[in-house]
Design a protein around this motif. Sequence first.
Motif: not given
Length: 598
Positions: A261-263, A266
């Motif tokens: 979910s956090n790719r 970043l």
Amino acid sequence: MRDRVALRWRLGGLLFAVLVIVALPYMVTRSGSRDALDANARVTHSSEVKSLTYRIAYVTRDGEAALYRLLDGDDNPQVRLRANRAGKEIPGLLAQLREMTRDNADQQARIGALGSMVSGRLALLDQAMLRYRQGDVRAANDALRDSGTLFKMDDLIDGIVQSEDDTLLARRGQARQASSNSSLALTITATAQVLLLAIVVIVSERQISRRLQAEEREGQAVQRSQLIVQAVREPIALLDSKLCTLLVNAAFGELYGIPPSNRHSLPLVEIGDGAWRDSALQQRLNDVLLLDRELWDYELIQRTVDGVDRHVVINARRLQQDDGGDPVLLLTVSDVTARALVEQQVKELNRQLEGKVAQVSDVNRELEAFSYSVSHDLRAPLRHIAGFASKLEQHLGNEADDKSKHYIGVISDAARRMAQLIDDLLVFSRLGRGALRLQPVDMQSLAEEARVLAESEVHSRRIVWSITPLPIVIGDENMLRTVWQNLLGNAVKYTGKCEVAQISIDMRRGDNGDYEFVVSDNGAGFDMQYAGKLFGVFQRLHRVSEFPGNGIGLANVRRIVQRHGGKVWAEGSPGEGARFHFTLPASDLADAFAQERQ
């Protein structure tokens, strides 16, 4: 590049079609209109010529009629004006008629005749008017009668009018033909417009269909590429110009602990608890983006999410987006921890192997020195044994009995055999030390030379030889001569008990292109379970009493063949003969010499 060229061609074709659709009707309509106007102008011109001709005849006759009325006593001013009008208007009308028919030579001739005739009648009219004014009515009447009698212009008027009618008919036909041509051209133009519009519509529909299909294929390709990227086990990341993630595959996320979910978006420096905070690496990645350089095999030790220090190799290159946006960075990471450990082990093994090789080299040098010194040191005792045995035999002379002579003979034979063994050992030792003098070697000549030498030692025997054509190889001629002499000498020796010895030499090319030579005989043969001893030093499978020899010839053969990059082996059966094989590498130079010899 091909798509751009095809698009340019399609745009050019579409513009051409539009130009044809717009310009062709305009040109055809304009041409038809111009032809119609020309035809109407020609019809109007013919009508004007006829009208002018009739006007000349009318004015002439009206003047004569007015003069008759004057002669009859009708002295009306209006009548007097009509009688004088012909002389004033006719010259101008004739000049106008000549100008209008200037392009028609026949009409010009008729109008010239008409002008002469009208001029004559006008002259008589003037004369009649003069007589009338003088009061001589009778003379005026005679002049009028002469005018009508002498200058009849009806035929000329009819000729001019008929010619104009013919011309008018022809021009009307041309006008109809032009109108028909214009209609046909308009019909063709309309058909061409419909066809071009149909082609444009069909091509547009096809292009739209192809575009939709291409977009669908592109979408499928993008989806497949994403699936492939996600399925690849090598960590891959796509970074923007600020070194923030645009796309990372599953392997990258698993290695550095990035949740699915956090790719996106970043920063690279925040990935993996500082695994990417190496300043030198950051500078190199920025150089790749800004200067379009490539980063190859940048080795780095990183601590990953599992807390293990891993050896990784990083590669990066800049990619330019098709939409003209900012370039992106493709980053791949290869975990070479296992390879680094293996390389470390290999280095350690190589170090140990180098030590072993040095030890083996020292041992080989010591063995060679030992064999050389032993062979030389043994010669002096052997010479003493052989010399004192001979002196003992001379000292005893006739007093020696048979047993003493036998003992002395055994000592002498043993000394000679030992001397031969020492010589063979020296030869074997030199074969391992001497450098190869490579040159083209004719194997056919060496085999023939060895055959002649082997036959010279057995004059009374019957030997049948079969030697196939042999090639030229690259090797040491003296060493290869030793190979043939040993193999053919053994073949002759071990067929000594055959009534007819059959020895053959064959050659064939192996699967890898090497030459394979085979020496076959029908002699004593050997048991295959002892084949491993054949090529050992001083190893024999037969007693010396049966077949003489020291057991070193085949050892020399193996050493020579191995030094040339080949191999040697043997096949045989007791009492059925033996086959000795050896191979030598083929080379382009040897093939060239062979072709030159042929």
